[in-house]
Design a protein around this motif. Structure first.
Motif, PDB file in Angstrom:
ATOM      1  N   GLY A 125      54.835  41.452  56.411  1.00  0.00           N
ATOM      2  CA  GLY A 125      53.390  41.646  56.452  1.00  0.00           C
ATOM      3  C   GLY A 125      52.943  43.062  56.174  1.00  0.00           C
ATOM      4  N   ASN A 126      53.879  43.910  55.752  1.00  0.00           N
ATOM      5  CA  ASN A 126      53.529  45.289  55.405  1.00  0.00           C
ATOM      6  C   ASN A 126      52.788  45.319  54.073  1.00  0.00           C
ATOM      7  N   LEU A 127      51.700  46.053  54.036  1.00  0.00           N
ATOM      8  CA  LEU A 127      50.901  46.166  52.825  1.00  0.00           C
ATOM      9  C   LEU A 127      51.606  47.058  51.813  1.00  0.00           C
ATOM     10  N   LEU A 128      51.874  46.508  50.624  1.00  0.00           N
ATOM     11  CA  LEU A 128      52.537  47.260  49.549  1.00  0.00           C
ATOM     12  C   LEU A 128      51.522  47.833  48.562  1.00  0.00           C
ATOM     13  N   ALA A 129      50.452  47.083  48.321  1.00  0.00           N
ATOM     14  CA  ALA A 129      49.425  47.513  47.370  1.00  0.00           C
ATOM     15  C   ALA A 129      48.159  46.698  47.597  1.00  0.00           C
ATOM     16  N   PHE A 130      47.028  47.310  47.250  1.00  0.00           N
ATOM     17  CA  PHE A 130      45.769  46.571  47.245  1.00  0.00           C
ATOM     18  C   PHE A 130      44.960  47.032  46.054  1.00  0.00           C
ATOM     19  N   GLY A 131      43.986  46.216  45.664  1.00  0.00           N
ATOM     20  CA  GLY A 131      43.192  46.579  44.506  1.00  0.00           C
ATOM     21  C   GLY A 131      41.966  45.725  44.346  1.00  0.00           C
ATOM     22  N   GLU A 132      41.159  46.104  43.376  1.00  0.00           N
ATOM     23  CA  GLU A 132      39.961  45.361  43.034  1.00  0.00           C
ATOM     24  C   GLU A 132      39.849  45.289  41.528  1.00  0.00           C
ATOM     25  N   GLY A 133      39.321  44.175  41.059  1.00  0.00           N
ATOM     26  CA  GLY A 133      39.173  44.000  39.631  1.00  0.00           C
ATOM     27  C   GLY A 133      37.865  43.348  39.260  1.00  0.00           C
ATOM     28  N   THR A 134      37.484  43.560  38.018  1.00  0.00           N
ATOM     29  CA  THR A 134      36.325  42.901  37.437  1.00  0.00           C
ATOM     30  C   THR A 134      36.829  42.098  36.252  1.00  0.00           C
ATOM     31  N   PHE A 135      36.388  40.852  36.164  1.00  0.00           N
ATOM     32  CA  PHE A 135      36.902  39.908  35.182  1.00  0.00           C
ATOM     33  C   PHE A 135      35.738  39.226  34.476  1.00  0.00           C
ATOM     34  N   ARG A 136      35.960  38.896  33.220  1.00  0.00           N
ATOM     35  CA  ARG A 136      34.942  38.189  32.427  1.00  0.00           C
ATOM     36  C   ARG A 136      35.500  36.842  32.034  1.00  0.00           C
ATOM     37  N   TYR A 137      34.688  35.811  32.289  1.00  0.00           N
ATOM     38  CA  TYR A 137      35.085  34.491  31.820  1.00  0.00           C
ATOM     39  C   TYR A 137      35.109  34.499  30.308  1.00  0.00           C
ATOM     40  N   ARG A 138      36.134  33.918  29.732  1.00  0.00           N
ATOM     41  CA  ARG A 138      36.182  33.807  28.286  1.00  0.00           C
ATOM     42  C   ARG A 138      35.115  32.846  27.824  1.00  0.00           C
ATOM     43  N   SER A 139      34.568  33.061  26.637  1.00  0.00           N
ATOM     44  CA  SER A 139      33.424  32.289  26.167  1.00  0.00           C
ATOM     45  C   SER A 139      33.730  30.800  26.069  1.00  0.00           C
ATOM     46  N   ASN A 140      34.985  30.436  25.841  1.00  0.00           N
ATOM     47  CA  ASN A 140      35.327  29.021  25.745  1.00  0.00           C
ATOM     48  C   ASN A 140      35.595  28.413  27.122  1.00  0.00           C
TER      49      ASN A 140
END
Length: 148
Positions: free
Chosen positions: A126-141
């Protein structure tokens, strides 16, 4: 197929996991549903850097996949959503060199075409190795019908 109380992983997702980087990481889907995704990966020698600990690129890859997948789940298996990563920030907080790591992603905000997600990777203890945040765009299809 991953069948659980949350959802079912479409066959196409398993086909995509057998290619390229997904195959190199060799992760498994643990849980997937509306707004979340959980992956597990057995750490092996191919995941380690020259210092003998899990490579930051592996942790970042797991975060990217878990966060991205948290936003593309759709209950109708006939509708396959895909997305691309617009940005991803990662903070490394720990190390490991063996065992199973778990990556989780959770949607934080969602619009019609773009969504944001946060995630973390932990070791077996349960030790935290990494954390992050992202922004994603749905592909048009991958647009979802209005009203769903």
């Amino acid at each position: 197929m991953l069948n659980n109380q949350s959802g079912t992983l479409p066959d196409i997702a398993y086909q995509l996991m057998e290619t390229g980087y997904h195959k190199v990481l060799d992760y498994q889907h643990h849980d997937w549903g509306l707004g979340f995704s959980t992956l597990t990966m057995q750490v092996t020698a191919k995941h380690l850097n020259m210092a003998g600990v899990i490579h930051g690129g592996v942790l970042t890859g797991l975060l990217d996949i878990a966060c991205a997948q948290s936003g593309i789940y759709f209950p109708d298996e006939k509708i396959i959503r895909r997305s691309v990563t617009l940005s991803l920030t990662t903070t490394f907080t720990g190390q490991c060199n063996s065992g199973v790591v778990t990556a989780t992603g959770r949607v934080r905000a969602r619009g019609r075409k773009i969504y944001s997600a946060s995630g973390e990777v932990k070791d077996e203890q349960g030790n935290l190795l990494a954390f992050g945040e992202g922004t994603f765009r749905y592909r048009s299809n991958a647009t979802i019908p209005a009203g769903t």
